[in-house]
Design a protein around this motif. Sequence first.
Motif, mmCIF file in Angstrom:
data_model
loop_
_atom_site.group_PDB
_atom_site.id
_atom_site.type_symbol
_atom_site.label_atom_id
_atom_site.label_comp_id
_atom_site.label_asym_id
_atom_site.label_seq_id
_atom_site.Cartn_x
_atom_site.Cartn_y
_atom_site.Cartn_z
ATOM 1 N N ILE A 31 17.481 19.665 -6.104
ATOM 2 C CA ILE A 31 16.438 20.031 -5.135
ATOM 3 C C ILE A 31 14.998 19.699 -5.513
ATOM 4 N N SER A 32 14.737 19.358 -6.756
ATOM 5 C CA SER A 32 13.335 19.184 -7.142
ATOM 6 C C SER A 32 12.677 17.991 -6.433
ATOM 7 N N PHE A 33 11.392 18.112 -6.129
ATOM 8 C CA PHE A 33 10.676 17.114 -5.314
ATOM 9 C C PHE A 33 10.456 15.798 -6.062
ATOM 10 N N LYS A 34 9.953 15.869 -7.284
ATOM 11 C CA LYS A 34 9.775 14.700 -8.162
ATOM 12 C C LYS A 34 9.077 13.518 -7.503
ATOM 13 N N ALA B 217 13.230 26.823 0.932
ATOM 14 C CA ALA B 217 12.554 28.044 0.466
ATOM 15 C C ALA B 217 11.566 27.701 -0.651
ATOM 16 N N ASP B 218 11.974 26.805 -1.552
ATOM 17 C CA ASP B 218 11.097 26.385 -2.645
ATOM 18 C C ASP B 218 9.873 25.653 -2.076
ATOM 19 N N ARG B 219 10.082 24.819 -1.096
ATOM 20 C CA ARG B 219 8.985 24.069 -0.485
ATOM 21 C C ARG B 219 8.066 24.973 0.325
ATOM 22 N N ALA C 121 -2.925 28.569 -3.450
ATOM 23 C CA ALA C 121 -3.226 29.254 -4.717
ATOM 24 C C ALA C 121 -2.463 28.616 -5.878
ATOM 25 N N ARG C 122 -1.199 28.315 -5.655
ATOM 26 C CA ARG C 122 -0.388 27.709 -6.723
ATOM 27 C C ARG C 122 -0.914 26.333 -7.098
ATOM 28 N N CYS C 123 -1.330 25.601 -6.102
ATOM 29 C CA CYS C 123 -1.834 24.254 -6.346
ATOM 30 C C CYS C 123 -3.069 24.295 -7.250
ATOM 31 N N PHE C 124 -4.007 25.168 -6.943
ATOM 32 C CA PHE C 124 -5.214 25.250 -7.779
ATOM 33 C C PHE C 124 -4.904 25.815 -9.163
ATOM 34 N N ALA C 125 -3.965 26.744 -9.216
ATOM 35 C CA ALA C 125 -3.584 27.302 -10.521
ATOM 36 C C ALA C 125 -2.935 26.214 -11.388
ATOM 37 N N TYR C 126 -2.074 25.424 -10.771
ATOM 38 C CA TYR C 126 -1.391 24.359 -11.513
ATOM 39 C C TYR C 126 -2.392 23.300 -11.982
ATOM 40 N N ALA C 127 -3.280 22.901 -11.066
ATOM 41 C CA ALA C 127 -4.303 21.915 -11.435
ATOM 42 C C ALA C 127 -5.137 22.441 -12.602
ATOM 43 N N GLY C 128 -5.514 23.689 -12.536
ATOM 44 C CA GLY C 128 -6.277 24.309 -13.626
ATOM 45 C C GLY C 128 -5.521 24.259 -14.939
ATOM 46 N N SER C 129 -4.240 24.522 -14.880
ATOM 47 C CA SER C 129 -3.447 24.552 -16.122
ATOM 48 C C SER C 129 -3.321 23.151 -16.727
ATOM 49 N N LYS C 130 -3.431 22.104 -15.872
ATOM 50 C CA LYS C 130 -3.363 20.726 -16.385
ATOM 51 C C LYS C 130 -4.742 20.196 -16.771
ATOM 52 N N GLY C 131 -5.797 20.930 -16.424
ATOM 53 C CA GLY C 131 -7.153 20.449 -16.665
ATOM 54 C C GLY C 131 -7.649 19.521 -15.574
ATOM 55 N N ASP C 132 -6.962 19.473 -14.430
ATOM 56 C CA ASP C 132 -7.416 18.653 -13.308
ATOM 57 C C ASP C 132 -8.541 19.372 -12.555
ATOM 58 N N PRO C 133 -9.467 18.586 -11.947
ATOM 59 C CA PRO C 133 -10.545 19.217 -11.173
ATOM 60 C C PRO C 133 -10.072 19.732 -9.818
ATOM 61 N N HIS D 264 -6.262 16.386 -3.972
ATOM 62 C CA HIS D 264 -5.408 15.206 -3.809
ATOM 63 C C HIS D 264 -3.939 15.600 -3.677
ATOM 64 N N HIS D 265 -3.569 16.643 -4.388
ATOM 65 C CA HIS D 265 -2.172 17.085 -4.323
ATOM 66 C C HIS D 265 -1.777 17.529 -2.906
ATOM 67 N N PHE D 266 -2.752 18.029 -2.139
ATOM 68 C CA PHE D 266 -2.457 18.365 -0.732
ATOM 69 C C PHE D 266 -1.944 17.117 -0.007
ATOM 70 N N ILE E 149 16.138 24.950 -15.009
ATOM 71 C CA ILE E 149 16.408 23.639 -15.614
ATOM 72 C C ILE E 149 15.291 22.638 -15.312
ATOM 73 N N ASP E 150 14.139 23.144 -14.837
ATOM 74 C CA ASP E 150 13.026 22.260 -14.488
ATOM 75 C C ASP E 150 12.463 21.595 -15.746
ATOM 76 N N ASP E 151 12.185 20.298 -15.651
ATOM 77 C CA ASP E 151 11.731 19.578 -16.857
ATOM 78 C C ASP E 151 10.344 20.021 -17.344
ATOM 79 N N GLU F 91 -0.864 14.237 -1.390
ATOM 80 C CA GLU F 91 0.265 13.576 -2.039
ATOM 81 C C GLU F 91 1.566 14.354 -1.857
ATOM 82 N N LYS F 92 1.460 15.632 -1.606
ATOM 83 C CA LYS F 92 2.690 16.414 -1.460
ATOM 84 C C LYS F 92 2.626 17.491 -0.372
ATOM 85 N N LEU F 93 1.685 18.412 -0.498
ATOM 86 C CA LEU F 93 1.770 19.635 0.311
ATOM 87 C C LEU F 93 1.796 19.393 1.821
ATOM 88 N N LEU F 94 0.969 18.452 2.299
ATOM 89 C CA LEU F 94 0.922 18.206 3.744
ATOM 90 C C LEU F 94 2.143 17.439 4.255
HETATM 91 P P1 ADP Z 1 8.686 20.423 -7.798
HETATM 92 O O1 ADP Z 1 9.405 20.782 -9.078
HETATM 93 O O2 ADP Z 1 9.355 20.876 -6.542
HETATM 94 O O3 ADP Z 1 8.270 18.989 -7.787
HETATM 95 P P2 ADP Z 1 6.454 21.332 -9.023
HETATM 96 O O4 ADP Z 1 7.193 22.042 -10.081
HETATM 97 O O5 ADP Z 1 5.941 19.973 -9.290
HETATM 98 O O6 ADP Z 1 7.374 21.244 -7.780
HETATM 99 O O7 ADP Z 1 5.268 22.192 -8.550
HETATM 100 C C1 ADP Z 1 5.096 23.557 -8.798
HETATM 101 C C2 ADP Z 1 3.863 24.020 -8.053
HETATM 102 O O8 ADP Z 1 2.701 23.379 -8.559
HETATM 103 C C3 ADP Z 1 3.913 23.647 -6.577
HETATM 104 O O9 ADP Z 1 3.278 24.622 -5.805
HETATM 105 C C4 ADP Z 1 3.200 22.336 -6.549
HETATM 106 O O10 ADP Z 1 2.684 22.032 -5.282
HETATM 107 C C5 ADP Z 1 2.143 22.517 -7.589
HETATM 108 N N1 ADP Z 1 1.830 21.239 -8.217
HETATM 109 C C6 ADP Z 1 2.676 20.331 -8.744
HETATM 110 N N2 ADP Z 1 2.025 19.238 -9.215
HETATM 111 C C7 ADP Z 1 0.715 19.469 -8.973
HETATM 112 C C8 ADP Z 1 -0.491 18.735 -9.217
HETATM 113 N N3 ADP Z 1 -0.485 17.536 -9.791
HETATM 114 N N4 ADP Z 1 -1.656 19.304 -8.832
HETATM 115 C C9 ADP Z 1 -1.677 20.515 -8.241
HETATM 116 N N5 ADP Z 1 -0.592 21.254 -7.985
HETATM 117 C C10 ADP Z 1 0.593 20.755 -8.344
#
Ligand code: ADP
Length: 214
Positions: free
Chosen positions: A100-103, A121-123, A133-145, A171-173, A61-63, A175-178
């Motif tokens: 549970i979503s971080f938002k 577990a999700d965190r 790895a997920r962070c860089f993959a996600y950033a790549g999918s959004k076009g972020d550097p 930056h995501h480290f 149900i994630d947006d 803003e969230k991961l750490l």
């Molecule tokens: P949640 O739904 O718990 O907020 P997300 O769905 O936002 O988590 O995140 C999915 C994965 O992508 C996580 O590993 C998260 O850290 C990563 N992620 C989310 N937003 C960003 C972002 N802006 N840049 C890089 N990684 C991200």
Amino acid sequence: MYNETIINDTKEMVRGKLLNEGTGHDWYHIERVWKTAVTLAEKEKANRFIVELAALLHDLIDDKLVSNKDEAVQEVMYWLEGVGVTSKDSERILEIIETISFKGGNSKKLHTLEAQIVQDADRLDAIGAIGIARCFAYAGSKGDPLFDPELSVREKMTEEEYRKGKSSAVHHFYEKLLKLKDLMNTGAAREMAEERHAFMEDYLTHFFNEWEGQ
Ligand code: ADP
Ligand code: NI
């Protein structure tokens, strides 16, 4: 009551839906969260049936994955009813996955141990080697550097800013991961988070050394 057939049927349904997902919510994310949730449920003596189903269903149900959240919630409800989960258990499971979503840090307080475990577990899957790895993959999918030294770290942000604002993987480290280590609900998860957190700090030290040509 624990019912292995319901778990397996749900697992196959979720696998089918998410196998080709590209935003870091693929089936293997779910599988890792599920396994970690089982580990935590055993250590914390939680209701495993609720924990396992909520872990398996938590991203449906994630947006970011569905266009109509209400419809997605309905679908999960019908699924649970269809496989024979009692309405009381269904309600508990739906409440977990809806909260549970971080938002961007704006999430609600969780009241049940089972919800706390699924969130932990999700965190845990968002930190450590896999989290990096997920962070860089996600950033790549959004076009972020990878990193942008011109950007500042956002301290407080709305859900909209968290999703749409300009950012970088590094930056995501900040803003969230750490932050996640100290946000763990359960003792068992906090313990698992320590090593993953230390690994990320180490990683960032290397990253910035290399960024400066050292
Ligand atoms: P949640 O739904 O718990 O907020 P997300 O769905 O936002 O988590 O995140 C999915 C994965 O992508 C996580 O590993 C998260 O850290 C990563 N992620 C989310 N937003 C960003 C972002 N802006 N840049 C890089 N990684 C991200
Ligand atoms: Ni998830």
